[in-house]
Design an enzyme around this catalytic site. Structure first.
Site, PDB file in Angstrom:
ATOM      1  N   ARG A  88      59.432 -19.742  -7.583  1.00 11.31           N
ATOM      2  CA  ARG A  88      58.985 -20.832  -6.206  1.00 11.31           C
ATOM      3  C   ARG A  88      60.075 -21.953  -6.219  1.00 11.31           C
ATOM      4  O   ARG A  88      60.395 -22.598  -7.449  1.00 11.31           O
ATOM      5  CB  ARG A  88      57.572 -21.305  -6.226  1.00 11.31           C
ATOM      6  CG  ARG A  88      56.503 -20.121  -6.225  1.00 11.31           C
ATOM      7  CD  ARG A  88      55.214 -20.604  -6.337  1.00 11.31           C
ATOM      8  NE  ARG A  88      54.605 -21.340  -5.105  1.00 11.31           N
ATOM      9  CZ  ARG A  88      53.628 -22.431  -4.749  1.00 11.31           C
ATOM     10  NH1 ARG A  88      52.843 -22.217  -5.948  1.00 11.31           N
ATOM     11  NH2 ARG A  88      53.326 -22.688  -3.799  1.00 11.31           N
ATOM     12  N   GLN A 195      42.951 -24.211  -2.081  1.00 10.46           N
ATOM     13  CA  GLN A 195      42.807 -24.796  -3.501  1.00 10.46           C
ATOM     14  C   GLN A 195      41.965 -25.961  -3.769  1.00 10.46           C
ATOM     15  O   GLN A 195      41.421 -25.938  -4.823  1.00 10.46           O
ATOM     16  CB  GLN A 195      44.218 -25.185  -3.864  1.00 10.46           C
ATOM     17  CG  GLN A 195      45.368 -24.196  -4.018  1.00 10.46           C
ATOM     18  CD  GLN A 195      46.121 -24.250  -2.668  1.00 10.46           C
ATOM     19  OE1 GLN A 195      45.545 -24.093  -1.474  1.00 10.46           O
ATOM     20  NE2 GLN A 195      47.439 -23.678  -2.710  1.00 10.46           N
ATOM     21  N   ASP A 236      54.807 -32.149  -6.617  1.00 11.27           N
ATOM     22  CA  ASP A 236      55.616 -31.163  -7.055  1.00 11.27           C
ATOM     23  C   ASP A 236      56.992 -31.580  -7.598  1.00 11.27           C
ATOM     24  O   ASP A 236      57.695 -30.785  -8.185  1.00 11.27           O
ATOM     25  CB  ASP A 236      55.588 -29.806  -5.907  1.00 11.27           C
ATOM     26  CG  ASP A 236      54.375 -29.145  -5.995  1.00 11.27           C
ATOM     27  OD1 ASP A 236      53.250 -29.770  -5.594  1.00 11.27           O
ATOM     28  OD2 ASP A 236      54.535 -27.878  -6.678  1.00 11.27           O
ATOM     29  N   LYS A 247      51.568 -30.612  -1.740  1.00  4.17           N
ATOM     30  CA  LYS A 247      51.054 -29.414  -0.797  1.00  4.17           C
ATOM     31  C   LYS A 247      51.001 -29.942   0.469  1.00  4.17           C
ATOM     32  O   LYS A 247      50.729 -31.244   0.874  1.00  4.17           O
ATOM     33  CB  LYS A 247      49.401 -29.397  -1.283  1.00  4.17           C
ATOM     34  CG  LYS A 247      48.687 -28.202  -0.642  1.00  4.17           C
ATOM     35  CD  LYS A 247      49.355 -27.118  -0.269  1.00  4.17           C
ATOM     36  CE  LYS A 247      49.718 -26.214  -1.699  1.00  4.17           C
ATOM     37  NZ  LYS A 247      50.681 -25.509  -1.374  1.00  4.17           N
TER      38      LYS A 247
END
Ligand code: MRU
Length: 348
Positions: A88, A195, A236, A247
């Site tokens: 990822r 999530q 992230d 996100k």
């Protein structure tokens, strides 16, 4: 709370987050390829958690190399790092974990391959332990930012499940609740994979923290109605100037927060910073398949062949970030200076 990830004998066990909260099932990884699949298909997700998984995956990969010749071992190891880094792209934690392992392999060049394999596995266990400790410190460092009786908004899942344990944004929420503050958390459901509703709601309810799930597009309305006192999210990857990827949907929350004079905080460990990137323009944004957008719970809802676009992350420019909470303390603007301070022992 079940652990996010653990070693059991020679396998790595991940709690399969695609099935939570309905089913608690382990995804067992016996090879580096199993770990790459688990990360790519999001059986494990969340930046620090996939970093730890990558570290453990490198340990599994190193175990599978049969030679005792250091040069051959290192060549195969480096080939595996290349594959792991593509699992990822947005979270820097995967590269961070893999690069730490390469450093270890380089440093141990004269100690024999069996000792190196042992050390790589041990290092992956240490990564897990250090991440939990970092999150507890993030929790302590963010405590003063949460007023008593605060209504907090969070997005996606930056909790125990997204990390080795305890969480970053949810670490601060846990610390505030643990300190006796009467808080309430609005949880964005976080389309398309939910999530927020599936993981954050589950985690916080297990801890007895009062929550309310909202659809993502309700956030602005609640802010305008003065029902939100602060926003805390994870990250992230954070560039040197403080631009922070998280996100998809985080950027619009930050803009709405500024418009409504609400502080917007980012909580992240040092392993989520990318001081080599001057700003967020260079952060690679993962684009996932359209089926995640047009389906709900595995069932197609949209018309057949409908076009859908699915960027998984966005970047919040530093101007919208009130402070960044790390395990080493609170970073405030100007971020280039405060982030340089975090890495003062490294040449950047
Ligand atoms: O696609 P995901 O579920 O891996 O995205 C996770 C997030 O965006 C989290 O907020 C981020 O990784 C920080 S986790 C402490």
């Amino acid at each position: 709370m079940v652990p996010t990830i653990k070693w059991e004998k020679d396998s790595v066990y991940l709690i399969d987050q695609r099935k939570l909260p309905r089913t608690q099932e382990w995804f067992v990884c016996r090879s580096i390829d199993d770990v790459i699949t688990a990360i790519r298909d999001m059986a494990i997700r969340g930046a620090p958690a996939i970093g730890i998984a990558a570290g453990m995956g490198m340990a599994l990969g190193s175990q599978s190399v049969t030679t005792d010749d250091y040069t051959v071992f290192r060549k195969e190891f480096l080939e595996m790092t290349r594959r792991m880094k593509t699992a990822r792209p947005t979270a820097i934690n995967v590269a961070w974990a893999v690069d730490s392992m390469v450093k270890l392999v380089n440093e141990m060049r004269n100690q024999g391959v069996p000792a190196i394999k042992e050390a790589v596995r041990r290092e992956s266990e240490i990564m897990l332990e250090r991440d939990i400790e970092a999150n507890r410190n993030i929790g302590k460092n963010g405590l003063s930012l949460v007023p008593d009786r605060a209504n907090i908004l969070t997005h996606c899942n930056a909790g125990a499940l997204a990390t080795g344990g305890y969480g970053t944004a949810l670490g601060i929420i846990r610390a505030a609740f643990g300190a006796g503050k009467q808080i309430h958390v609005y949880v964005d459901e976080t389309r398309p994979l939910l999530q927020g509703m599936r993981l954050t709601a589950f985690e916080l309810m297990e801890d007895g923290i009062p929550i309310t799930v909202i659809v993502d597009c309700a956030a602005g309305y609640l802010m305008k109605k003065k029902r939100i006192d602060l926003v805390i999210t994870g990250a992230d990857r954070i560039a040197l100037n403080g631009d922070a990827a998280n996100k998809i949907g985080t950027y619009q929350l930050a803009v709405l927060a500024k418009e409504n004079k609400i502080p917007f905080y980012v909580a992240a460990p040092v392993s989520s910073f990318d001081p080599d990137l001057k700003n967020g323009d260079g952060i690679p944004i993962e684009e996932r398949g359209p089926e995640e957008v047009v389906s709900f719970s595995g069932q197609q809802i949209g018309p057949d062949h409908v076009s859908a676009y699915n960027p998984a992350f966005d970047v919040t420019p530093y101007q919208y970030v009130s402070a960044i909470i790390t395990e080493k303390g609170l970073l405030t603007p100007p971020y280039t200076r405060s982030i340089r301070g975090l890495f003062k022992d490294q040449k950047i």
